[in-house]
Enzyme design. Structure first.
Site, mmCIF file in Angstrom:
data_model
loop_
_atom_site.group_PDB
_atom_site.id
_atom_site.type_symbol
_atom_site.label_atom_id
_atom_site.label_comp_id
_atom_site.label_asym_id
_atom_site.label_seq_id
_atom_site.Cartn_x
_atom_site.Cartn_y
_atom_site.Cartn_z
ATOM 1 N N ARG A 197 11.361 116.835 146.123
ATOM 2 C CA ARG A 197 10.973 115.463 146.506
ATOM 3 C C ARG A 197 9.766 115.489 147.431
ATOM 4 O O ARG A 197 9.641 116.378 148.274
ATOM 5 C CB ARG A 197 12.143 114.780 147.233
ATOM 6 C CG ARG A 197 13.263 114.395 146.303
ATOM 7 C CD ARG A 197 14.459 113.852 147.068
ATOM 8 N NE ARG A 197 15.605 114.706 146.885
ATOM 9 C CZ ARG A 197 16.712 114.669 147.618
ATOM 10 N NH1 ARG A 197 16.829 113.796 148.597
ATOM 11 N NH2 ARG A 197 17.711 115.495 147.383
ATOM 12 N N ASN A 202 33.110 116.487 146.687
ATOM 13 C CA ASN A 202 31.728 116.005 146.742
ATOM 14 C C ASN A 202 31.194 115.969 145.305
ATOM 15 O O ASN A 202 30.869 117.003 144.726
ATOM 16 C CB ASN A 202 30.912 116.974 147.617
ATOM 17 C CG ASN A 202 29.459 116.563 147.734
ATOM 18 O OD1 ASN A 202 29.006 115.599 147.108
ATOM 19 N ND2 ASN A 202 28.709 117.310 148.535
ATOM 20 N N ARG A 248 32.951 112.583 149.842
ATOM 21 C CA ARG A 248 31.614 112.294 150.365
ATOM 22 C C ARG A 248 31.056 111.118 149.577
ATOM 23 O O ARG A 248 31.010 111.165 148.344
ATOM 24 C CB ARG A 248 30.713 113.507 150.183
ATOM 25 C CG ARG A 248 29.330 113.236 150.682
ATOM 26 C CD ARG A 248 28.401 114.373 150.381
ATOM 27 N NE ARG A 248 27.078 114.048 150.882
ATOM 28 C CZ ARG A 248 25.960 114.563 150.416
ATOM 29 N NH1 ARG A 248 26.006 115.448 149.454
ATOM 30 N NH2 ARG A 248 24.790 114.213 150.914
ATOM 31 N N GLU A 275 29.858 120.112 156.436
ATOM 32 C CA GLU A 275 30.137 118.697 156.198
ATOM 33 C C GLU A 275 31.575 118.508 155.708
ATOM 34 O O GLU A 275 32.242 117.554 156.068
ATOM 35 C CB GLU A 275 29.159 118.144 155.145
ATOM 36 C CG GLU A 275 27.742 118.058 155.676
ATOM 37 C CD GLU A 275 26.702 118.030 154.572
ATOM 38 O OE1 GLU A 275 26.456 119.094 153.968
ATOM 39 O OE2 GLU A 275 26.150 116.961 154.313
ATOM 40 N N HIS A 286 22.548 112.406 155.106
ATOM 41 C CA HIS A 286 23.032 113.663 155.713
ATOM 42 C C HIS A 286 23.715 113.414 157.053
ATOM 43 O O HIS A 286 23.770 114.309 157.915
ATOM 44 C CB HIS A 286 21.874 114.662 155.981
ATOM 45 C CG HIS A 286 21.191 115.186 154.767
ATOM 46 N ND1 HIS A 286 19.824 115.375 154.707
ATOM 47 C CD2 HIS A 286 21.673 115.563 153.561
ATOM 48 C CE1 HIS A 286 19.502 115.864 153.523
ATOM 49 N NE2 HIS A 286 20.604 115.980 152.798
#
Ligand code: ADP
Length: 398
Positions: free
Chosen positions: A236, A7, A86, A379, A175
């Site tokens: 964010r 990733n 990913r 993940e 996600h």
């Protein structure tokens, strides 16, 4: 069969090496602060390492990982049969994970305009691994893939349709690997077929998103064209009136990079609390520091609004699922976002909620119609599984 999962972020590489199909984690670690004066390499496997060295780019970081694997876990590079990557944005092109060829690389490049902060780094990971592991099957797993089932009613913005037709401006969602992983896990726990589950999955980590899953498929999700929309996150803003951006540009004369910096890096929990983007630093100050308290309350309020709206969208909901660093470890967030929702059939067990931290468990009362779960996300395992399956199905490397 050994499968490596990679990733690559803007200045980091995370990796995990699995033995599949046994799902055994052999080793894992990360390279952080790539390109800075001092980078950090962490490795946990047969040996445990933490090195502070200068790593100029992703290629050098990947070589360091490969060499450490060679020194500790494998005899030769060919032992790694597959590398799963990913990839954040697969646009409208990819509904599931795929074996990477030139055409796939070209499409990931084409989608750079939709994810300029992510896809270029994902690509450098792919290109680096093709050089280092030339005989391995390289697989791309897209964050957007699970959300390709979003219907137009939830994925279009109410702007002139031609912007969608010409520029593909719409909600894509992110996600996806995590939302899918936790939903499938709860299907197993509840003894339901994967296409029988209606659920609301809350992935609360550095980035936060929530998904309404109808019959096992993503029906609506909070992140949009980019990972900026939706819930309040560490740095964010999530949802805001687009007029705020116009105000920044027209009235405050900020330029586009300044606006991007404010909304992506200086807002959210950090922006409101003026202390930190990390819940670990904020929690000790809850109810002690006014702005920290407000930041956490706003975070939970936004989450609750989304849960309520997705309850309305789905009608019947089997489960609400919490995952990600915050979802797994912060009972306060689960309590504040689910309180007073008995009318919706949601009854949290406060004791179980406090008990289940960093592990899997059910946290609803027996009387709750909607079951509530904490499911640690994985993940990487999901990507390893996809990679393994693609290799087996294609007959490669057997
Ligand atoms: P990412 O989204 O990068 O995968 P994580 O899912 O690990 O990251 O989430 C990281 C965030 O989760 C941290 O910024 C922090 O706010 C929160 N977090 C992680 N562990 C804990 C903990 N033990 N207690 C409270 N908050 C935590």
């Amino acid at each position: 069969m050994k499968i490596l999962v990679i990733n690559c972020g803007s200045s980091s590489i995370k990796f995990k090496l699995f033995e599949m199909p046994e799902e055994t984690l052999i080793s894992y670690g990360s390279v952080e602060k790539i390109g800075e004066e001092i980078s950090i390499f962490k490795y946990i496997g047969k040996t445990k390492l933490e090195k502070k060295i200068k790593i100029d780019n992703h290629q050098i970081g990947l070589e360091l990982i490969a060499n450490t694997l060679l020194e500790n876990e494998i005899k030769n590079i060919e032992e790694i049969k597959g590398v799963g990557h990913r990839v954040v944005h697969g646009g409208e092109g990819f509904e599931k994970s795929v074996i990477i060829d030139e055409n796939v690389i070209k499409k990931i490049e084409d989608y750079i305009f939709l994810a300029p902060l992510h896809n270029p780094h994902n690509l450098s990971g792919i290109k680096g691994c093709i050089k280092i592991f030339p005989k391995s099957t390289q697989v791309a797993a897209f964050d957007t893939a699970f959300h390709t089932t979003l219907p137009k009613v939830s994925n279009l913005y109410a702007i002139p349709y031609s912007f969608y037709e010409k520029y593909k401006i719409r909600k894509y969602g992110f996600h996806g690997t995590s939302h899918r992983y936790v939903a499938r896990r709860v299907s197993e726990i509840m003894g339901k077929g994967k296409y029988e589950l209606n659920a609301i999955t809350c992935h609360l980590g550095n980035g936060c998103s929530i998904t309404a899953i109808k019959n096992g498929k993503s029906f609506d999700t909070s992140m949009g064209l980019t990972p900026l929309e939706g819930l309040i996150m560490g740095t964010r803003s999530g949802d805001l009136d687009p007029g705020v951006i116009l105000y920044f540009l027209e009235r405050l004369n900020l330029d586009i990079s300044e606006v991007s910096e404010i909304l992506n890096k200086k807002s959210g929990l950090l922006g409101i609390s003026e202390v930190s983007n990390d819940f670990r630093n904020l929690l000790p100050l809850y109810n002690k520091d006014e702005k920290v308290t407000l930041a956490i309350d706003m975070f939970c309020y936004r989450l609750k609004k989304y849960i309520g709206s997705y309850m309305a969208v789905l009608g019947k909901v089997d489960a609400i699922i919490f995952t990600g660093g915050i979802g797994e470890n912060v009972p306060l967030v689960r309590e504040k976002s689910l309180n007073d929702m008995e009318l919706f059939g949601i009854v949290l067990d406060l004791e179980k909620n406090k008990e289940i931290v960093g592990k899997e468990g059910e946290i609803s009362k027996d009387s709750s119609q909607v079951k509530i779960f904490v499911i640690p996300t994985n993940e990487e395992l999901r990507i390893a599984f996809d990679t393994y399956q693609l290799i087996v199905n294609s007959g490669f490397n057997q």
